[in-house]
Design a protein around this motif. Structure first.
Motif, PDB file in Angstrom:
ATOM      1  N   SER A  40      -8.881  36.854 -31.515  1.00  0.00           N
ATOM      2  CA  SER A  40      -9.831  37.390 -30.536  1.00  0.00           C
ATOM      3  C   SER A  40      -9.668  36.748 -29.162  1.00  0.00           C
ATOM      4  N   ASN A  41      -9.249  35.476 -29.134  1.00  0.00           N
ATOM      5  CA  ASN A  41      -9.185  34.750 -27.871  1.00  0.00           C
ATOM      6  C   ASN A  41      -8.251  35.377 -26.840  1.00  0.00           C
ATOM      7  N   PRO A  42      -7.019  35.770 -27.211  1.00  0.00           N
ATOM      8  CA  PRO A  42      -6.167  36.430 -26.211  1.00  0.00           C
ATOM      9  C   PRO A  42      -6.800  37.709 -25.657  1.00  0.00           C
ATOM     10  N   ALA A  43      -7.503  38.452 -26.523  1.00  0.00           N
ATOM     11  CA  ALA A  43      -8.170  39.675 -26.065  1.00  0.00           C
ATOM     12  C   ALA A  43      -9.264  39.342 -25.062  1.00  0.00           C
ATOM     13  N   TYR A  44     -10.016  38.261 -25.314  1.00  0.00           N
ATOM     14  CA  TYR A  44     -11.089  37.873 -24.402  1.00  0.00           C
ATOM     15  C   TYR A  44     -10.536  37.315 -23.090  1.00  0.00           C
ATOM     16  N   PHE A  45      -9.400  36.606 -23.167  1.00  0.00           N
ATOM     17  CA  PHE A  45      -8.737  36.164 -21.935  1.00  0.00           C
ATOM     18  C   PHE A  45      -8.407  37.372 -21.061  1.00  0.00           C
ATOM     19  N   ALA A  46      -7.787  38.375 -21.666  1.00  0.00           N
ATOM     20  CA  ALA A  46      -7.393  39.573 -20.922  1.00  0.00           C
ATOM     21  C   ALA A  46      -8.608  40.322 -20.397  1.00  0.00           C
ATOM     22  N   LEU A  47      -9.684  40.344 -21.181  1.00  0.00           N
ATOM     23  CA  LEU A  47     -10.894  41.053 -20.768  1.00  0.00           C
ATOM     24  C   LEU A  47     -11.533  40.385 -19.551  1.00  0.00           C
ATOM     25  N   ILE A  48     -11.662  39.061 -19.580  1.00  0.00           N
ATOM     26  CA  ILE A  48     -12.247  38.348 -18.453  1.00  0.00           C
ATOM     27  C   ILE A  48     -11.355  38.467 -17.226  1.00  0.00           C
ATOM     28  N   ALA A  49     -10.046  38.447 -17.429  1.00  0.00           N
ATOM     29  CA  ALA A  49      -9.122  38.641 -16.303  1.00  0.00           C
ATOM     30  C   ALA A  49      -9.312  40.022 -15.677  1.00  0.00           C
ATOM     31  N   THR A  50      -9.575  41.011 -16.510  1.00  0.00           N
ATOM     32  CA  THR A  50      -9.845  42.361 -16.012  1.00  0.00           C
ATOM     33  C   THR A  50     -11.146  42.390 -15.211  1.00  0.00           C
ATOM     34  N   VAL A  51     -12.166  41.699 -15.703  1.00  0.00           N
ATOM     35  CA  VAL A  51     -13.447  41.611 -14.994  1.00  0.00           C
ATOM     36  C   VAL A  51     -13.253  40.992 -13.609  1.00  0.00           C
ATOM     37  N   LEU A  52     -12.501  39.914 -13.537  1.00  0.00           N
ATOM     38  CA  LEU A  52     -12.225  39.264 -12.251  1.00  0.00           C
ATOM     39  C   LEU A  52     -11.441  40.196 -11.332  1.00  0.00           C
ATOM     40  N   ASN A  53     -10.518  40.921 -11.916  1.00  0.00           N
ATOM     41  CA  ASN A  53      -9.703  41.867 -11.156  1.00  0.00           C
ATOM     42  C   ASN A  53     -10.577  42.964 -10.548  1.00  0.00           C
ATOM     43  N   TYR A  54     -11.461  43.533 -11.351  1.00  0.00           N
ATOM     44  CA  TYR A  54     -12.342  44.602 -10.873  1.00  0.00           C
ATOM     45  C   TYR A  54     -13.360  44.085  -9.851  1.00  0.00           C
ATOM     46  N   SER A  55     -13.792  42.849 -10.004  1.00  0.00           N
ATOM     47  CA  SER A  55     -14.894  42.339  -9.191  1.00  0.00           C
ATOM     48  C   SER A  55     -14.482  41.941  -7.785  1.00  0.00           C
ATOM     49  N   TYR A  56     -13.312  41.363  -7.642  1.00  0.00           N
ATOM     50  CA  TYR A  56     -12.989  40.708  -6.373  1.00  0.00           C
ATOM     51  C   TYR A  56     -11.837  41.340  -5.593  1.00  0.00           C
ATOM     52  N   LYS A  83     -10.762  44.135  -3.193  1.00  0.00           N
ATOM     53  CA  LYS A  83     -11.427  45.072  -2.300  1.00  0.00           C
ATOM     54  C   LYS A  83     -10.724  46.428  -2.272  1.00  0.00           C
ATOM     55  N   HIS A  84      -9.416  46.415  -2.186  1.00  0.00           N
ATOM     56  CA  HIS A  84      -8.648  47.659  -2.112  1.00  0.00           C
ATOM     57  C   HIS A  84      -7.628  47.673  -3.239  1.00  0.00           C
ATOM     58  N   ILE A  85      -7.799  48.613  -4.150  1.00  0.00           N
ATOM     59  CA  ILE A  85      -6.923  48.688  -5.318  1.00  0.00           C
ATOM     60  C   ILE A  85      -5.542  49.201  -4.911  1.00  0.00           C
ATOM     61  N   LYS A  86      -4.527  48.442  -5.285  1.00  0.00           N
ATOM     62  CA  LYS A  86      -3.146  48.803  -5.005  1.00  0.00           C
ATOM     63  C   LYS A  86      -2.403  49.003  -6.321  1.00  0.00           C
ATOM     64  N   PHE A  87      -1.168  49.475  -6.204  1.00  0.00           N
ATOM     65  CA  PHE A  87      -0.386  49.805  -7.388  1.00  0.00           C
ATOM     66  C   PHE A  87      -0.220  48.592  -8.298  1.00  0.00           C
ATOM     67  N   ARG A  88       0.011  47.426  -7.721  1.00  0.00           N
ATOM     68  CA  ARG A  88       0.211  46.228  -8.548  1.00  0.00           C
ATOM     69  C   ARG A  88      -1.047  45.864  -9.334  1.00  0.00           C
ATOM     70  N   HIS A  89      -2.210  46.203  -8.775  1.00  0.00           N
ATOM     71  CA  HIS A  89      -3.456  45.932  -9.498  1.00  0.00           C
ATOM     72  C   HIS A  89      -3.586  46.839 -10.719  1.00  0.00           C
ATOM     73  N   ILE A  90      -3.172  48.089 -10.559  1.00  0.00           N
ATOM     74  CA  ILE A  90      -3.198  49.038 -11.681  1.00  0.00           C
ATOM     75  C   ILE A  90      -2.256  48.572 -12.783  1.00  0.00           C
ATOM     76  N   ILE A  91      -1.068  48.117 -12.389  1.00  0.00           N
ATOM     77  CA  ILE A  91      -0.094  47.603 -13.367  1.00  0.00           C
ATOM     78  C   ILE A  91      -0.678  46.407 -14.103  1.00  0.00           C
ATOM     79  N   LEU A  92      -1.360  45.540 -13.371  1.00  0.00           N
ATOM     80  CA  LEU A  92      -1.964  44.359 -13.972  1.00  0.00           C
ATOM     81  C   LEU A  92      -3.022  44.736 -15.001  1.00  0.00           C
ATOM     82  N   VAL A  93      -3.863  45.703 -14.664  1.00  0.00           N
ATOM     83  CA  VAL A  93      -4.896  46.157 -15.586  1.00  0.00           C
ATOM     84  C   VAL A  93      -4.273  46.778 -16.835  1.00  0.00           C
ATOM     85  N   LEU A  94      -3.197  47.542 -16.658  1.00  0.00           N
ATOM     86  CA  LEU A  94      -2.509  48.137 -17.804  1.00  0.00           C
ATOM     87  C   LEU A  94      -1.930  47.065 -18.723  1.00  0.00           C
TER      88      LEU A  94
END
Length: 270
Positions: free
Chosen positions: A31-47, A49-60
Motif C-alpha cells: 500500500s505504501n508505494p500507492a500512497y506515495f504516488a497518491l500524495i505526490a499527485t495531490v501535491l501536483n494538483y495543488s501547487y 498553476k498552469h498545467i503543462k504536458f510534463r505535468h500530465i505525464i507525471l500524473v500518468l
C-alpha cells in the motif's frame, strides 16, 4: 527477517483477485508505494498553476504506479481527486463542498447498509471479479464481522476503546483481529456512537472551508478527499505516511473559523 528472535516484516508479497502479484519492494507494504504516488499527485494538483504536458505525464506515471499496486482504495481516491482537479476552477465552492460531503456520507453509509444487508454485490465476468471481489468481501464478510466484534467484545454505544480494532489487535488480541477496512467502522470501533461527533465536526469544517482562498486551502481540500476516499474501503489512520499529511489537514481545518453566514451561505447562488 528475525531480529533479536522477533520476526519483523521487511517486505510483503501477496496476490490480488485474478492472480495478480503484489510486491511491496522497499515500501515493506504494497500500500505504501500507492500512497506515495497518491500524495505526490495531490501535491501536483495543488501547487501547479498552469498545467503543462510534463505535468500530465507525471500524473500518468503516478496513476500507473497506483494501478500496479492494485490498491483499490488508492485507485478510487486518485479518480476522485482527478475529477475534483477538473472541476475545481469551473464550479463554485459550494459544488466542491457537496462533492466532499457526498464522499463523507459514502464512507458512513456503505458499512451501515452492509450491516442491514441492503448491499448486494454480484459479478460474473473476470473483469468485474477483479474490480469488485474485495469490495464484495468487505460488504458480505469483513464489515458485518466488525459489528459482531464490537457487539460481542465491546459496546455498541462506547465501542472498544483505543487499540480495540485494527493493527494494535495483532499484538494484544490477535485471535479476534479485525482490520476494519473502513474509516467509519474504525472510528466506531474505537469510540462507539461518539465517533459521529468526529464526522459531524469534519462535515462542519468542510462547509466553512474557503477552498479557493489560496493554494494551501486547495491542498487541504485534496487531502480531505484523499482521507475520505481511502477511508471508504481502508483504514487510513494506521498508515504513517498518510498520517503525516492528514495531521497537516486536521491542523488546517482546526484553524478554520466556523462562520456559517460569511463562509457557507455566501457561497450559495443568489
Amino acid at each position: 527477517m528475525s531480529i533479536g528472535n522477533i520476526i519483523v516484516d521487511t517486505s510483503r508479497t501477496a496476490y490480488a483477485a485474478g492472480g495478480f502479484k503484489r510486491v511491496a519492494g522497499f515500501g515493506r507494504n504494497w500500500s505504501n508505494p500507492a500512497y506515495f504516488a497518491l500524495i505526490a499527485t495531490v501535491l501536483n494538483y495543488s501547487y501547479i498553476k498552469h498545467i503543462k504536458f510534463r505535468h500530465i505525464i507525471l500524473v500518468l506515471v503516478f496513476f500507473i504506479g497506483i494501478l500496479i499496486s492494485t490498491n483499490k482504495g488508492a485507485i478510487i481516491t486518485f479518480l476522485i481527486i482527478s475529477f475534483f482537479a477538473v472541476i475545481i476552477r469551473k464550479v463554485p465552492s459550494y459544488i466542491l463542498k457537496i462533492v466532499m460531503l457526498a464522499t463523507l456520507l459514502i464512507v458512513i453509509a456503505l458499512p451501515l447498509l452492509s450491516w442491514n444487508e441492503v448491499l448486494n454485490v454480484d459479478y460474473s465476468s473476470l473483469v468485474s471479479r477483479i474490480i469488485f471481489s474485495s469490495f464484495k468481501a468487505r460488504v458480505e464478510d469483513v464489515w458485518p464481522q466488525a459489528l459482531i466484534l464490537i457487539k460481542e467484545h465491546g459496546s455498541l454505544i462506547f465501542g472498544r476503546g483505543i487499540g480495540g480494532i485494527g493493527a494494535p489487535q495483532l499484538i494484544f488480541e490477535p485471535s479476534i483481529y479485525h482490520p476494519a477496512d473502513n474509516l467509519f467502522i474504525y472510528l466506531y470501533g474505537l469510540f462507539g456512537v461518539f465517533s459521529c461527533v468526529i464526522f459531524a465536526y469534519l462535515g462542519v469544517k468542510i462547509m466553512v472551508l474557503s477552498i479557493k482562498d489560496s493554494r494551501d486551502t486547495i491542498f487541504v481540500a485534496y487531502l480531505i478527499l484523499s482521507f475520505l476516499g481511502i477511508g471508504v474501503i481502508g483504514s487510513a489512520l494506521e498508515n504513517g505516511i498518510l498520517n503525516f499529511f492528514f495531521g497537516i489537514m486536521l491542523a488546517s481545518l482546526y484553524s478554520q473559523k466556523i462562520k456559517f453566514i460569511s463562509s457557507s451561505v455566501s457561497d450559495l447562488p443568489s
